[in-house]
Motif scaffolding. Structure first.
Motif, PDB file in Angstrom:
ATOM      1  N   MET A   1      -1.060  18.665  -9.504  1.00 29.94           N
ATOM      2  CA  MET A   1      -1.760  18.721  -8.732  1.00 29.94           C
ATOM      3  C   MET A   1      -1.436  19.454  -7.566  1.00 29.94           C
ATOM      4  SD  MET A   1      -4.006  16.257  -7.822  1.00 29.94           S
ATOM      5  CE  MET A   1      -5.600  15.884  -9.092  1.00 29.94           C
ATOM      6  N   ASN A   2      -0.186  19.278  -7.249  1.00 33.23           N
ATOM      7  CA  ASN A   2       0.952  20.304  -6.105  1.00 33.23           C
ATOM      8  C   ASN A   2       0.270  19.646  -4.736  1.00 33.23           C
ATOM      9  OD1 ASN A   2       1.951  22.155  -7.798  1.00 33.23           O
ATOM     10  ND2 ASN A   2       1.088  22.980  -7.988  1.00 33.23           N
ATOM     11  N   GLY A   3      -0.838  18.637  -4.790  1.00 32.37           N
ATOM     12  CA  GLY A   3      -1.210  18.550  -3.026  1.00 32.37           C
ATOM     13  C   GLY A   3      -2.240  18.546  -2.537  1.00 32.37           C
ATOM     14  N   SER A   4      -3.144  19.199  -4.229  1.00 35.72           N
ATOM     15  CA  SER A   4      -4.178  19.063  -3.130  1.00 35.72           C
ATOM     16  C   SER A   4      -5.216  17.597  -3.227  1.00 35.72           C
ATOM     17  CB  SER A   4      -4.752  20.628  -4.182  1.00 35.72           C
ATOM     18  OG  SER A   4      -5.183  19.241  -5.846  1.00 35.72           O
ATOM     19  N   THR A   5      -6.773  17.747  -2.752  1.00 35.45           N
ATOM     20  CA  THR A   5      -7.081  15.970  -3.102  1.00 35.45           C
ATOM     21  C   THR A   5      -7.899  16.289  -3.816  1.00 35.45           C
ATOM     22  OG1 THR A   5      -8.834  17.624  -1.437  1.00 35.45           O
ATOM     23  CG2 THR A   5      -6.937  16.694  -0.205  1.00 35.45           C
ATOM     24  N   GLY A   6      -7.911  16.911  -4.845  1.00 38.21           N
ATOM     25  CA  GLY A   6      -8.880  16.780  -6.493  1.00 38.21           C
ATOM     26  C   GLY A   6      -9.468  17.403  -5.719  1.00 38.21           C
ATOM     27  N   THR A   7     -11.321  17.336  -6.924  1.00 35.18           N
ATOM     28  CA  THR A   7     -12.452  17.923  -6.740  1.00 35.18           C
ATOM     29  C   THR A   7     -13.156  16.883  -6.374  1.00 35.18           C
ATOM     30  OG1 THR A   7     -12.687  17.410  -8.908  1.00 35.18           O
ATOM     31  CG2 THR A   7     -11.354  19.818  -8.753  1.00 35.18           C
ATOM     32  N   GLY A   8     -14.358  17.555  -6.439  1.00 34.60           N
ATOM     33  CA  GLY A   8     -15.912  15.991  -6.408  1.00 34.60           C
ATOM     34  C   GLY A   8     -15.639  15.672  -5.225  1.00 34.60           C
ATOM     35  N   THR A   9     -15.255  14.402  -5.481  1.00 37.32           N
ATOM     36  CA  THR A   9     -15.287  13.492  -4.146  1.00 37.32           C
ATOM     37  C   THR A   9     -14.039  13.958  -3.243  1.00 37.32           C
ATOM     38  OG1 THR A   9     -13.366  11.498  -4.986  1.00 37.32           O
ATOM     39  CG2 THR A   9     -15.856  10.961  -5.290  1.00 37.32           C
ATOM     40  N   GLY A  10     -12.884  14.694  -3.600  1.00 35.50           N
ATOM     41  CA  GLY A  10     -11.723  15.405  -2.797  1.00 35.50           C
ATOM     42  C   GLY A  10     -12.049  15.784  -1.770  1.00 35.50           C
ATOM     43  N   LYS A  11     -13.117  17.007  -1.937  1.00 42.76           N
ATOM     44  CA  LYS A  11     -13.678  17.574  -1.647  1.00 42.76           C
ATOM     45  C   LYS A  11     -15.026  17.078  -0.477  1.00 42.76           C
ATOM     46  CE  LYS A  11     -13.151  21.832  -4.454  1.00 42.76           C
ATOM     47  NZ  LYS A  11     -13.763  22.718  -5.765  1.00 42.76           N
ATOM     48  N   LYS A  12     -15.677  15.880  -1.314  1.00 44.51           N
ATOM     49  CA  LYS A  12     -16.866  15.574  -0.710  1.00 44.51           C
ATOM     50  C   LYS A  12     -15.619  15.293   1.330  1.00 44.51           C
ATOM     51  CE  LYS A  12     -19.648  14.905  -3.504  1.00 44.51           C
ATOM     52  NZ  LYS A  12     -20.702  14.002  -4.674  1.00 44.51           N
ATOM     53  N   ALA A  13     -14.575  13.926   0.773  1.00 40.13           N
ATOM     54  CA  ALA A  13     -14.335  13.568   2.177  1.00 40.13           C
ATOM     55  C   ALA A  13     -13.439  14.766   2.520  1.00 40.13           C
ATOM     56  CB  ALA A  13     -12.467  13.168   1.376  1.00 40.13           C
ATOM     57  N   VAL A  14     -13.150  15.535   2.594  1.00 38.38           N
ATOM     58  CA  VAL A  14     -12.582  16.540   3.367  1.00 38.38           C
ATOM     59  C   VAL A  14     -13.823  17.151   3.711  1.00 38.38           C
ATOM     60  CG1 VAL A  14     -11.575  19.385   2.948  1.00 38.38           C
ATOM     61  CG2 VAL A  14     -10.878  17.388   2.123  1.00 38.38           C
ATOM     62  N   THR A  15     -14.952  17.688   3.865  1.00 41.99           N
ATOM     63  CA  THR A  15     -15.944  17.591   4.497  1.00 41.99           C
ATOM     64  C   THR A  15     -17.005  17.055   5.160  1.00 41.99           C
ATOM     65  OG1 THR A  15     -16.664  19.820   2.048  1.00 41.99           O
ATOM     66  CG2 THR A  15     -18.713  18.579   4.043  1.00 41.99           C
ATOM     67  N   ARG A  16     -16.667  15.309   5.159  1.00 40.39           N
ATOM     68  CA  ARG A  16     -16.833  14.559   5.386  1.00 40.39           C
ATOM     69  C   ARG A  16     -15.984  14.922   6.841  1.00 40.39           C
ATOM     70  NH1 ARG A  16     -17.980  11.649   1.180  1.00 40.39           N
ATOM     71  NH2 ARG A  16     -15.977  10.578   1.208  1.00 40.39           N
ATOM     72  N   SER A  17     -14.833  14.642   6.498  1.00 37.37           N
ATOM     73  CA  SER A  17     -13.680  14.568   7.653  1.00 37.37           C
ATOM     74  C   SER A  17     -13.557  15.851   8.722  1.00 37.37           C
ATOM     75  CB  SER A  17     -11.708  14.815   6.879  1.00 37.37           C
ATOM     76  OG  SER A  17     -11.423  15.042   8.149  1.00 37.37           O
ATOM     77  N   ARG A  18     -14.013  17.056   8.213  1.00 34.34           N
ATOM     78  CA  ARG A  18     -14.192  18.162   9.439  1.00 34.34           C
ATOM     79  C   ARG A  18     -15.451  17.963  10.031  1.00 34.34           C
ATOM     80  NH1 ARG A  18     -12.989  22.643   5.048  1.00 34.34           N
ATOM     81  NH2 ARG A  18     -10.533  22.405   4.566  1.00 34.34           N
ATOM     82  N   ILE A  19     -16.474  17.848   9.076  1.00 36.76           N
ATOM     83  CA  ILE A  19     -17.724  17.258   9.842  1.00 36.76           C
ATOM     84  C   ILE A  19     -17.406  16.307  11.097  1.00 36.76           C
ATOM     85  CG2 ILE A  19     -20.081  15.705  10.422  1.00 36.76           C
ATOM     86  CD1 ILE A  19     -20.518  17.727   7.291  1.00 36.76           C
ATOM     87  N   ALA A  20     -17.047  15.436  11.132  1.00 37.25           N
ATOM     88  CA  ALA A  20     -16.486  13.887  12.130  1.00 37.25           C
ATOM     89  C   ALA A  20     -15.866  14.473  12.642  1.00 37.25           C
ATOM     90  CB  ALA A  20     -15.768  13.344  11.159  1.00 37.25           C
ATOM     91  N   LEU A  21     -14.455  14.969  12.669  1.00 41.72           N
ATOM     92  CA  LEU A  21     -13.628  15.756  13.397  1.00 41.72           C
ATOM     93  C   LEU A  21     -14.809  17.564  14.182  1.00 41.72           C
ATOM     94  CD1 LEU A  21     -11.166  16.522  15.041  1.00 41.72           C
ATOM     95  CD2 LEU A  21     -10.942  18.420  12.985  1.00 41.72           C
ATOM     96  N   ALA A  22     -15.456  17.959  14.453  1.00 41.61           N
ATOM     97  CA  ALA A  22     -16.031  18.739  15.045  1.00 41.61           C
ATOM     98  C   ALA A  22     -16.834  18.265  15.349  1.00 41.61           C
ATOM     99  CB  ALA A  22     -17.106  19.607  13.755  1.00 41.61           C
TER     100      ALA A  22
END
Length: 178
Positions: A1-22
């Protein structure tokens, strides 16, 4: 993993987080441009929301480390902890800390002009809390690489540090003893 957030739902979570932050940043900028009479209270409300989010992560992440320390390296449980820790740190804690710092400094400048002893003591405690945040971030990376240098007792003790700092900060802000 090396600290990644994974794929699929992880990328969606990061995207949602970036949208919320924006959205939060856009809302704060809009409030500052609009400059309503209650601007200070609006900024303070967003600051408190950011603090609550940051503290939730600061209190939860060391508990995850306690359980992660007890899991077998390479196990499904260990891999799940890696994802949980990385998402909590990157998607919730770090953006919340950044918002808390920016708005907190604005509030200190606008409301107090940095002229109060209690405020400087609070800022020192928040700097210490930020240091703990950084320490936890390094631990997230160490766990992601399957390095387990600390035992569960260490993480249980570290879990108390944000609590003590939080109590001190709240007393400085509410009681203003100095």
């Amino acid at each position: 993993m090396n600290g990644s957030t994974g794929t699929g739902t992880g990328k969606k979570a990061v995207t949602r987080s970036r949208i919320a932050l924006a959205v939060v940043i856009a809302a704060v900028v809009a409030l500052m441009v609009w400059n309503p009479p209650e601007l200070y209270n609006w900024i303070k409300a967003v600051h408190v929301i950011a603090i609550i989010s940051w503290m939730a992560g600061m209190l939860y992440l060391p508990r995850l480390f306690v359980y992660h320390s007890d899991s077998e390296v390479g196990s499904e449980q260990s891999e799940t902890f890696k994802i949980m820790e990385a998402r909590l740190y990157r998607v919730i804690m770090t953006p919340a800390m950044a918002i808390a710092w920016v708005l907190g400094l604005w509030l200190a400048w606008d409301g107090f002009g940095f002229n109060a002893v209690w405020l400087w003591l609070k800022i020192a405690a928040v700097l210490a809390l930020s240091g703990v945040h950084d320490y936890l971030g390094r631990a997230v990376r160490r766990f992601a690489d399957d390095h387990r240098d600390r035992d569960t007792r260490h993480w249980r003790l570290i879990n108390e540090v944000p609590t003590v700092l939080m109590i001190f900060i709240v007393v400085m802000v509410i009681v203003k003893p100095f």
